[in-house]
Design a protein around this motif. Structure first.
Motif, mmCIF file in Angstrom:
data_model
loop_
_atom_site.group_PDB
_atom_site.id
_atom_site.type_symbol
_atom_site.label_atom_id
_atom_site.label_comp_id
_atom_site.label_asym_id
_atom_site.label_seq_id
_atom_site.Cartn_x
_atom_site.Cartn_y
_atom_site.Cartn_z
ATOM 1 N N HIS A 152 1.263 -17.023 -70.895
ATOM 2 C CA HIS A 152 0.345 -16.415 -72.988
ATOM 3 C C HIS A 152 1.600 -15.615 -73.327
ATOM 4 C CE1 HIS A 152 -3.037 -17.497 -70.737
ATOM 5 N NE2 HIS A 152 -3.175 -16.994 -70.090
ATOM 6 N N TRP A 153 1.931 -15.423 -74.709
ATOM 7 C CA TRP A 153 3.115 -15.172 -74.715
ATOM 8 C C TRP A 153 2.247 -14.052 -76.104
ATOM 9 C CZ3 TRP A 153 6.844 -13.397 -75.693
ATOM 10 C CH2 TRP A 153 8.643 -13.937 -76.506
ATOM 11 N N HIS A 154 2.852 -13.208 -76.199
ATOM 12 C CA HIS A 154 2.598 -12.360 -76.852
ATOM 13 C C HIS A 154 3.361 -11.647 -77.815
ATOM 14 C CE1 HIS A 154 -1.592 -12.417 -75.772
ATOM 15 N NE2 HIS A 154 -0.843 -12.537 -74.276
ATOM 16 N N TYR A 198 1.037 -4.303 -83.136
ATOM 17 C CA TYR A 198 0.870 -4.527 -81.432
ATOM 18 C C TYR A 198 0.024 -4.112 -80.334
ATOM 19 C CZ TYR A 198 4.152 -7.284 -78.746
ATOM 20 O OH TYR A 198 4.765 -8.109 -77.314
ATOM 21 N N HIS A 217 0.993 -12.585 -68.639
ATOM 22 C CA HIS A 217 1.616 -12.191 -69.885
ATOM 23 C C HIS A 217 3.049 -12.123 -70.445
ATOM 24 C CE1 HIS A 217 -3.388 -12.794 -70.722
ATOM 25 N NE2 HIS A 217 -3.080 -13.096 -68.943
ATOM 26 N N PHE A 254 5.182 -9.926 -73.420
ATOM 27 C CA PHE A 254 5.143 -9.257 -74.741
ATOM 28 C C PHE A 254 6.876 -9.132 -74.450
ATOM 29 C CE2 PHE A 254 0.457 -7.941 -74.488
ATOM 30 C CZ PHE A 254 0.628 -8.538 -73.708
ATOM 31 N N LEU A 264 -2.900 -4.956 -80.537
ATOM 32 C CA LEU A 264 -2.555 -5.898 -79.056
ATOM 33 C C LEU A 264 -2.841 -5.730 -77.503
ATOM 34 C CD1 LEU A 264 -2.469 -9.274 -78.970
ATOM 35 C CD2 LEU A 264 -0.095 -8.435 -79.000
ATOM 36 N N GLU A 297 -5.036 -5.733 -74.533
ATOM 37 C CA GLU A 297 -4.767 -6.993 -73.540
ATOM 38 C C GLU A 297 -4.270 -6.581 -72.061
ATOM 39 O OE1 GLU A 297 -4.742 -10.618 -73.661
ATOM 40 O OE2 GLU A 297 -5.297 -10.631 -76.135
#
Ligand code: 6PG
Length: 249
Positions: A102-104, A121, A67, A69, A124, A128
């Motif tokens: 998984h791109w945030h 943000y 994941h 960020f 999130l 997550e």
């Protein structure tokens, strides 16, 4: 356990290779424990070569369990040249394989309210990223750079974001450095909850700043005026990977 490690390598290319190896080690260690891995990437020019190395050998990592960020960004759409998220998308996530991550990203219109972008943000991230026993989200890895003014992420000397104690992501108004655009940034409570922080810095223009950081790291953590020296993970470590030019050697 010491909360910091300093590695001095020959040049920027060696720094990128070592940074890539640390990234891969962190991911593989998490996967060996059957955990998904949560990583915040840095903007700026120093990590770009590292992202290209990762994209060139995507098989080194099981990207579907990663994941991603960003630790700070400008409040602009990802299509804007000034966007860190856009840079990551282009340099790292355009390869087959890495696209499975998984791109945030931060992806906001320039007219968006920076405080709202920061709050969203943060929400999130709270949702997550797994929390540690103090109740804060603990990234496996946060990547950072440092400016010659000693800022890290978008935590600029003398600005209020530096002393934020509650919020995990805040708005950071344009500093003296170009481009003059609103930003959002991780704060120290979030940065210092990470298991590992990887700070990359290269070039002779960073030598004075890095000398300050090195001196401060030898002392007890404090609210020093040197933002980059406040990176002191509570129960993890910061690894400074720098080239000889930045280390002044
Ligand atoms: C950004 C980051 C900033 C960056 C440093 C170092 O520019 O997006 O906010 O903290 O990491 O300024 O940048 P360089 O790697 O380009 O020297």
């Amino acid at each position: 356990m010491a909360d910091h490690v300093i590695e001095v390598l020959d040049d920027a290319a060696a720094v990128a290779r070592r940074g890539k190896d640390i990234f891969v080690e962190v991911v593989q260690a998490a996967h060996a424990r059957n955990r998904e891995v949560h990583i915040a990437l840095a903007g700026g020019s120093s990590p770009k070569a590292l992202y290209r190395l990762l994209a060139a050998q995507p098989g080194a990592v099981d990207w579907a369990r990663v994941h991603l960020f960003v630790s700070d960004d400008r409040v602009v759409p990802m299509s804007d040249d000034r966007s860190n998220s856009g840079m990551v998308r282009q340099e790292l996530l355009s390869a087959d394989g890495t696209q499975k991550a998984h791109w945030h990203p931060v992806n906001a219109d320039e007219s968006a309210d920076p405080d709202s972008v920061a709050r969203e943000y943060e929400e999130l991230i709270r949702r997550e990223v797994p929390h540690d026993d103090t109740g804060l989200p603990a990234f496996d890895l946060i990547m950072l750079g440092m400016g010659s003014d000693r800022h890290t992420a978008s935590l600029f000397p003398g600005k209020p974001a530096l002393d934020e104690e509650d919020r995990l992501v805040v708005a950071s108004p344009p500093g003296v450095l170009p481009p003059p655009v609103e930003r959002v940034t991780f704060t120290f409570p979030l940065i210092n909850s990470a298991r590992t922080v990887l700070a990359l810095t290269t070039g002779a223009d960073k030598a004075e700043a890095f000398a300050d950081v090195r001196e401060q790291l030898g002392q007890q953590p404090s609210k020093t005026h040197v933002p980059a020296a406040r990176v002191r993970p509570r129960s993890g470590k910061v690894i400074w990977v720098v080239d000889r030019a930045a280390a002044g050697s």
